[in-house]
Design a protein around this motif. Structure first.
Motif, PDB file in Angstrom:
ATOM      1  N   SER A   1      39.498  27.087  52.056  1.00  0.00           N
ATOM      2  CA  SER A   1      38.626  28.065  51.388  1.00  0.00           C
ATOM      3  C   SER A   1      38.383  29.281  52.277  1.00  0.00           C
ATOM      4  N   GLN A   2      38.273  29.073  53.596  1.00  0.00           N
ATOM      5  CA  GLN A   2      38.121  30.210  54.509  1.00  0.00           C
ATOM      6  C   GLN A   2      39.373  31.081  54.505  1.00  0.00           C
ATOM      7  N   LYS A   3      40.548  30.447  54.504  1.00  0.00           N
ATOM      8  CA  LYS A   3      41.795  31.205  54.480  1.00  0.00           C
ATOM      9  C   LYS A   3      41.932  31.985  53.175  1.00  0.00           C
ATOM     10  N   GLN A   4      41.570  31.347  52.065  1.00  0.00           N
ATOM     11  CA  GLN A   4      41.635  32.020  50.779  1.00  0.00           C
ATOM     12  C   GLN A   4      40.666  33.207  50.732  1.00  0.00           C
ATOM     13  N   ALA A   5      39.469  33.024  51.261  1.00  0.00           N
ATOM     14  CA  ALA A   5      38.498  34.123  51.295  1.00  0.00           C
ATOM     15  C   ALA A   5      38.992  35.262  52.180  1.00  0.00           C
TER      16      ALA A   5
ATOM     17  N   ASP B   1      42.180  35.978  52.876  1.00  0.00           N
ATOM     18  CA  ASP B   1      43.293  36.624  52.179  1.00  0.00           C
ATOM     19  C   ASP B   1      42.792  37.547  51.068  1.00  0.00           C
ATOM     20  N   GLU B   2      41.788  37.089  50.337  1.00  0.00           N
ATOM     21  CA  GLU B   2      41.219  37.910  49.265  1.00  0.00           C
ATOM     22  C   GLU B   2      40.564  39.161  49.842  1.00  0.00           C
ATOM     23  N   TYR B   3      39.869  39.011  50.959  1.00  0.00           N
ATOM     24  CA  TYR B   3      39.240  40.157  51.616  1.00  0.00           C
ATOM     25  C   TYR B   3      40.296  41.162  52.070  1.00  0.00           C
TER      26      TYR B   3
ATOM     27  N   ARG C   1      43.340  41.547  50.833  1.00  0.00           N
ATOM     28  CA  ARG C   1      43.923  42.200  49.649  1.00  0.00           C
ATOM     29  C   ARG C   1      42.982  43.270  49.094  1.00  0.00           C
ATOM     30  N   THR C   2      41.705  42.940  49.020  1.00  0.00           N
ATOM     31  CA  THR C   2      40.731  43.886  48.475  1.00  0.00           C
ATOM     32  C   THR C   2      40.606  45.113  49.370  1.00  0.00           C
ATOM     33  N   THR C   3      40.514  44.885  50.658  1.00  0.00           N
ATOM     34  CA  THR C   3      40.354  45.994  51.594  1.00  0.00           C
ATOM     35  C   THR C   3      41.586  46.881  51.611  1.00  0.00           C
TER      36      THR C   3
ATOM     37  N   GLU D   1      41.658  48.853  48.345  1.00  0.00           N
ATOM     38  CA  GLU D   1      40.654  49.914  48.301  1.00  0.00           C
ATOM     39  C   GLU D   1      41.071  51.089  49.165  1.00  0.00           C
TER      40      GLU D   1
END
Length: 133
Positions: free
Chosen positions: A83-87, A89-91, A93-95, A98
């Protein structure tokens, strides 16, 4: 009868072993306390009971906890790591996304300012190069 302390090197090794076991014990104790709080399947009362058991009778509490719930500790750690790795990776991608949108928005605003006549072509080119760097 010779004791370990008759030999200084053996005495030092014996002291180092006890120190290592003491540190290992605290590491295991804190790891179990973290696992108690991390487990989402336990109710609050169950967490409180395990925590009191581990703190009041630490040796027995840790032994019983490892025997009863030790297999799940590894699974919960693996799930937490995923879950930490997924979070992360999502961060990322989002950053990264943006950042691209932000540059596009800045260029759009810059072209609007130039269209109004507030910027010369030379100023526009310098600002555009600055944004794209």
């Amino acid at each position: 009868m010779h004791l370990a302390y008759d030999y200084p090197l053996l005495g030092a090794m014996w002291s180092i072993m006890w120190l290592f076991l003491w540190i290992l014990w605290f590491f295991l104790l804190f790891r179990i306390i973290i696992d108690i709080f991390r487990d989402d399947t336990m109710s609050g009362w169950a967490k409180t009971g395990w925590l009191i058991f581990v703190i009041i009778l630490p040796f027995l509490g840790v032994l019983v906890y490892v025997l009863a719930r030790g297999k799940g500790m590894g699974l919960r750690e693996l799930e937490h790591t995923r879950s930490q790795k997924q979070a992360m990776d999502e961060y990322i991608r989002t950053t990264a996304g943006e950042g691209e949108q932000s540059k596009a928005e800045q260029l759009a605003k810059l072209s609007e300012v130039r269209a109004r006549g507030d910027l010369t072509d030379e100023e526009f080119q310098r600002a555009k190069e600055h944004i794209l760097q």
